[in-house]
Design a protein around this motif. Structure first.
Motif, PDB file in Angstrom:
ATOM      1  N   SER A 186       0.825  -1.217   0.000  1.00  0.00           N
ATOM      2  CA  SER A 186       0.000   0.000   0.000  1.00  0.00           C
ATOM      3  C   SER A 186       0.854   1.258   0.000  1.00  0.00           C
ATOM      4  O   SER A 186       0.353   2.350  -0.266  1.00  0.00           O
ATOM      5  CB  SER A 186      -0.920   0.003   1.225  1.00  0.00           C
ATOM      6  OG  SER A 186      -0.144   0.050   2.413  1.00  0.00           O
ATOM      7  N   GLY A 187       2.131   1.134   0.310  1.00  0.00           N
ATOM      8  CA  GLY A 187       2.996   2.319   0.430  1.00  0.00           C
ATOM      9  C   GLY A 187       3.263   2.984  -0.913  1.00  0.00           C
ATOM     10  O   GLY A 187       3.564   2.317  -1.899  1.00  0.00           O
ATOM     11  N   ARG A 188       3.163   4.310  -0.925  1.00  0.00           N
ATOM     12  CA  ARG A 188       3.462   5.086  -2.129  1.00  0.00           C
ATOM     13  C   ARG A 188       4.878   5.639  -2.057  1.00  0.00           C
ATOM     14  O   ARG A 188       5.430   5.814  -0.970  1.00  0.00           O
ATOM     15  CB  ARG A 188       2.456   6.228  -2.284  1.00  0.00           C
ATOM     16  CG  ARG A 188       1.082   5.744  -2.715  1.00  0.00           C
ATOM     17  CD  ARG A 188       0.019   6.799  -2.534  1.00  0.00           C
ATOM     18  NE  ARG A 188      -0.409   6.887  -1.143  1.00  0.00           N
ATOM     19  CZ  ARG A 188      -1.511   7.515  -0.750  1.00  0.00           C
ATOM     20  NH1 ARG A 188      -2.281   8.116  -1.631  1.00  0.00           N
ATOM     21  NH2 ARG A 188      -1.844   7.543   0.530  1.00  0.00           N
ATOM     22  N   THR A 189       5.460   5.948  -3.220  1.00  0.00           N
ATOM     23  CA  THR A 189       6.860   6.368  -3.300  1.00  0.00           C
ATOM     24  C   THR A 189       6.955   7.684  -4.068  1.00  0.00           C
ATOM     25  O   THR A 189       6.386   7.804  -5.153  1.00  0.00           O
ATOM     26  CB  THR A 189       7.702   5.299  -4.038  1.00  0.00           C
ATOM     27  OG1 THR A 189       7.361   3.994  -3.541  1.00  0.00           O
ATOM     28  CG2 THR A 189       9.185   5.531  -3.848  1.00  0.00           C
ATOM     29  N   TYR A 190       7.687   8.656  -3.500  1.00  0.00           N
ATOM     30  CA  TYR A 190       7.863   9.961  -4.151  1.00  0.00           C
ATOM     31  C   TYR A 190       9.336  10.365  -4.095  1.00  0.00           C
ATOM     32  O   TYR A 190      10.020  10.100  -3.104  1.00  0.00           O
ATOM     33  CB  TYR A 190       7.036  11.042  -3.449  1.00  0.00           C
ATOM     34  CG  TYR A 190       5.542  10.860  -3.571  1.00  0.00           C
ATOM     35  CD1 TYR A 190       4.825  11.422  -4.631  1.00  0.00           C
ATOM     36  CD2 TYR A 190       4.848  10.122  -2.619  1.00  0.00           C
ATOM     37  CE1 TYR A 190       3.450  11.255  -4.737  1.00  0.00           C
ATOM     38  CE2 TYR A 190       3.467   9.944  -2.720  1.00  0.00           C
ATOM     39  CZ  TYR A 190       2.773  10.520  -3.781  1.00  0.00           C
ATOM     40  OH  TYR A 190       1.422  10.340  -3.886  1.00  0.00           O
ATOM     41  N   SER A 191       9.786  11.042  -5.158  1.00  0.00           N
ATOM     42  CA  SER A 191      11.186  11.461  -5.279  1.00  0.00           C
ATOM     43  C   SER A 191      11.241  12.972  -5.523  1.00  0.00           C
ATOM     44  O   SER A 191      10.382  13.526  -6.209  1.00  0.00           O
ATOM     45  CB  SER A 191      11.818  10.723  -6.468  1.00  0.00           C
ATOM     46  OG  SER A 191      13.089  11.249  -6.788  1.00  0.00           O
ATOM     47  N   TYR A 192      12.277  13.646  -4.970  1.00  0.00           N
ATOM     48  CA  TYR A 192      12.424  15.079  -5.243  1.00  0.00           C
ATOM     49  C   TYR A 192      13.888  15.461  -5.356  1.00  0.00           C
ATOM     50  O   TYR A 192      14.791  14.746  -4.907  1.00  0.00           O
ATOM     51  CB  TYR A 192      11.754  15.929  -4.135  1.00  0.00           C
ATOM     52  CG  TYR A 192      12.544  16.003  -2.841  1.00  0.00           C
ATOM     53  CD1 TYR A 192      13.550  16.955  -2.659  1.00  0.00           C
ATOM     54  CD2 TYR A 192      12.307  15.103  -1.800  1.00  0.00           C
ATOM     55  CE1 TYR A 192      14.287  17.008  -1.489  1.00  0.00           C
ATOM     56  CE2 TYR A 192      13.043  15.155  -0.628  1.00  0.00           C
ATOM     57  CZ  TYR A 192      14.030  16.115  -0.478  1.00  0.00           C
ATOM     58  OH  TYR A 192      14.772  16.164   0.676  1.00  0.00           O
ATOM     59  N   ARG A 193      14.100  16.619  -5.989  1.00  0.00           N
ATOM     60  CA  ARG A 193      15.408  17.284  -5.980  1.00  0.00           C
ATOM     61  C   ARG A 193      15.177  18.732  -5.559  1.00  0.00           C
ATOM     62  O   ARG A 193      14.349  19.428  -6.149  1.00  0.00           O
ATOM     63  CB  ARG A 193      16.045  17.251  -7.373  1.00  0.00           C
ATOM     64  CG  ARG A 193      17.400  17.964  -7.438  1.00  0.00           C
ATOM     65  CD  ARG A 193      18.034  17.860  -8.800  1.00  0.00           C
ATOM     66  NE  ARG A 193      17.281  18.601  -9.814  1.00  0.00           N
ATOM     67  CZ  ARG A 193      17.539  18.543 -11.122  1.00  0.00           C
ATOM     68  NH1 ARG A 193      18.490  17.746 -11.577  1.00  0.00           N
ATOM     69  NH2 ARG A 193      16.825  19.251 -11.971  1.00  0.00           N
ATOM     70  N   PHE A 194      15.881  19.190  -4.542  1.00  0.00           N
ATOM     71  CA  PHE A 194      15.776  20.573  -4.077  1.00  0.00           C
ATOM     72  C   PHE A 194      16.860  21.377  -4.776  1.00  0.00           C
ATOM     73  O   PHE A 194      18.042  21.028  -4.699  1.00  0.00           O
ATOM     74  CB  PHE A 194      15.944  20.635  -2.552  1.00  0.00           C
ATOM     75  CG  PHE A 194      15.836  22.014  -1.977  1.00  0.00           C
ATOM     76  CD1 PHE A 194      14.594  22.562  -1.690  1.00  0.00           C
ATOM     77  CD2 PHE A 194      16.972  22.776  -1.728  1.00  0.00           C
ATOM     78  CE1 PHE A 194      14.488  23.849  -1.164  1.00  0.00           C
ATOM     79  CE2 PHE A 194      16.881  24.053  -1.198  1.00  0.00           C
ATOM     80  CZ  PHE A 194      15.627  24.584  -0.918  1.00  0.00           C
TER      81      PHE A 194
END
Length: 523
Positions: A398-406
């Motif tokens: 059920s876990g969702r995954t998100y990626s970012y670059r600051f």
């Protein structure tokens, strides 16, 4: 019973602030934390407690106390007393060597960096910050069951379990806890969701500039450094070593955990970090890459700053910060040689070819310097984070995954400032925006800094509420897609719009470190 302070924030808005609530007893040296025995009457919780015993940064001696397992809580209220609010638990960074629950004073200002008030108020969430043991007392290990290590991680776990047991009394929802942290705190967040001990305690997690797979996160052979510490405090290095270390003076043990901060391209700083987590067969039963099934139902955000590696590169090759100095290409080759050591000369040559493939025939001084920062950012932070995201997405139920670059350029960049004009976001740069410093120190920031602070607090607190950074009570400037939809990521800065979504972050370089290099023969 605990008594904090209530402050008024505006019309029908106030906040309860509790500082210095013990979540565990004073820890015994090199032992897991034990539950606090409690107290008679009402505990005054209005002052921060001392940080855990640690070395002074760049100075001789120590600071802090071994009585340091306390936490701080910010609870926002509207017209009515809050109930069932999402909870965000902060794990500080500092290379597992330094740091505390309140953070440092910024420029000697009155407010501490890790003040949870702006996040709690603007996001309508409860914020908790906590102390945990660092340095020798938090992470020394003999590599066996006599002194297994990971005491700082056990402290973090004890605090998370305390929040789960008690936060309802403060108006929080114990079934909606998000842990978030940066650098060593980001890696700690990852360790906590991978450990079987936190099953059912954590709903969501955010790792900023650090995951369990970073080259500095795990010490493979801790015994050698434990013996070095033992010799410094006059303990034997045989079977009596652990017992002797446990009865040694905590201040002397902390001082014995110092190591050289001098580095060079052939001995980069990342390889000098000798106190971190260990695979102890208990808190971490296996290599982190084999534990992501434990986070299958945890929503997860992980990301980096676009020049995270600058903090290390400027120590390894100081000329990158000097505008009129050239940086030797030989230094760059030596640095790559350090990072590709098992593959020998062919590994270095392959790496050099990849990192110079977009250079002009006669690269500028700036191009060489930026490439060195890219190399350290990729190797130390970006590539491990991308691998962690892949593993989380592959194991998720059920876990969702998100990626970012600051990528907000450093406020310290410029000709007469400490950083070069080409500087992007260095390590730790995002923290001032996340913790609302542009609002707390209004005159030191521009309006666009407050806009960026709004964006970060909105994404982080929406995620804490719903598991989706786009959905909550706070508006966001652009939709942040899940990582699993084409390996997408969000580029975070004050100029965000629909084009701020990218795909396959630094694909060519991630591919080199994860596929090309491992497939070269060992030398």
């Amino acid at each position: 019973m605990v008594e904090g302070k209530n402050i008024r924030l505006g019309f029908h808005r106030s906040m309860d602030i509790f500082k210095g609530i013990p979540f565990a007893d004073v820890p015994e040296t090199f032992e897991k934390p034990e539950r606090h025995p409690g107290w008679e009457g009402v505990l005054k919780a209005t002052e921060y407690k001392e940080i855990c015993l640690q070395l002074k940064p760049l100075l001789p001696g120590t600071r802090g106390s071994d009585d340091c397992l306390y936490l701080n809580i910010w609870v926002p209220h509207g017209r009515t007393v809050s109930a069932e609010l999402p909870v965000m638990v902060w794990l500080f960074g500092g290379a597992f060597l330094i740091g505390g629950s309140m953070g440092t004073n910024i420029l000697d200002l009155a407010t501490k960096l890790y003040d949870g008030q702006e996040i709690a108020d603007r996001g309508n969430v409860i914020v908790v910050t906590l102390g945990y043991r660092v340095g020798t007392l938090g992470f020394l290990s003999t590599g066996d069951s006599l002194l297994p290590g990971n005491y700082g991680l056990w402290d973090q776990h004890a605090a998370i379990a305390w929040v789960h047991r008690n936060i309802r009394a403060f108006g929080g929802d114990p079934d909606n806890i998000t842990i978030f942290g940066e650098s060593a705190g980001g890696a700690s967040v990852n360790f906590q969701i991978l450990s079987p001990y936190n099953k059912g305690l954590i709903r969501r997690a955010i790792s900023e500039s650090g995951v369990a797979l970073c080259p500095w996160s795990i010490i493979k052979d801790p015994r050698a450094f434990a013996e070095e510490v033992a010799r410094k405090v006059n303990c034997p290095t045989d079977h009596k070593m652990a017992a002797c270390l446990k009865t040694s003076d905590p201040v002397r043990l902390t001082e014995a955990g110092s190591f050289s901060l001098f580095s060079s391209p052939s001995a980069p700083l990342v390889e000098n970090m000798i106190l971190s987590a260990v695979i102890d067969g208990d808190f971490l039963p296996h290599e982190p890459c084999n534990l992501f099934h434990n986070a299958a139902d945890v929503d997860y955000i992980a990301g980096i700053n676009d020049m995270d590696g600058h903090i290390l590169a400027s120590g390894d090759i100081p000329s990158i910060n000097l505008p009129f100095w050239e940086t030797s290409i030989d230094d760059m080759k030596t640095l790559l040689q350090s990072f590709t050591k098992p593959k020998g000369e062919p590994g270095m040559k392959e790496a050099f070819s990849v990192y110079t493939s977009k250079w002009a025939p006669d690269p500028s001084k700036e191009e060489v310097k930026r490439t060195i920062v890219d190399i350290e950012t990729d190797y130390v932070f970006l590539v491990p984070t991308q691998v962690a995201l892949e593993l989380h997405a592959a194991s998720a139920r059920s876990g969702r995954t998100y990626s970012y670059r600051f990528s907000e350029p450093s406020r310290l960049g410029g000709r007469v400032k400490p950083y070069p004009t080409w500087m992007g976001a260095d390590h730790t740069e995002e923290l001032q925006y996340l913790f609302g410093m542009p609002y707390r120190e209004f005159l030191l920031y521009w309006p666009h800094d407050r806009k960026l602070s709004d964006y970060m607090i909105a994404y982080w607190t929406n995620f804490a509420k719903t598991g989706d950074p786009n959905k909550g009570n706070s508006e966001v400037p652009t939709t942040w897609p899940e990582f699993t939809k084409g390996r997408r990521y969000l580029d975070i800065n004050h100029k965000m719009n629909a084009s701020s979504v990218g795909r396959k972050m630094r694909k060519q370089y991630v591919n080199f470190w994860t596929v090309t290099l491992p497939n070269l023969p060992d030398v």
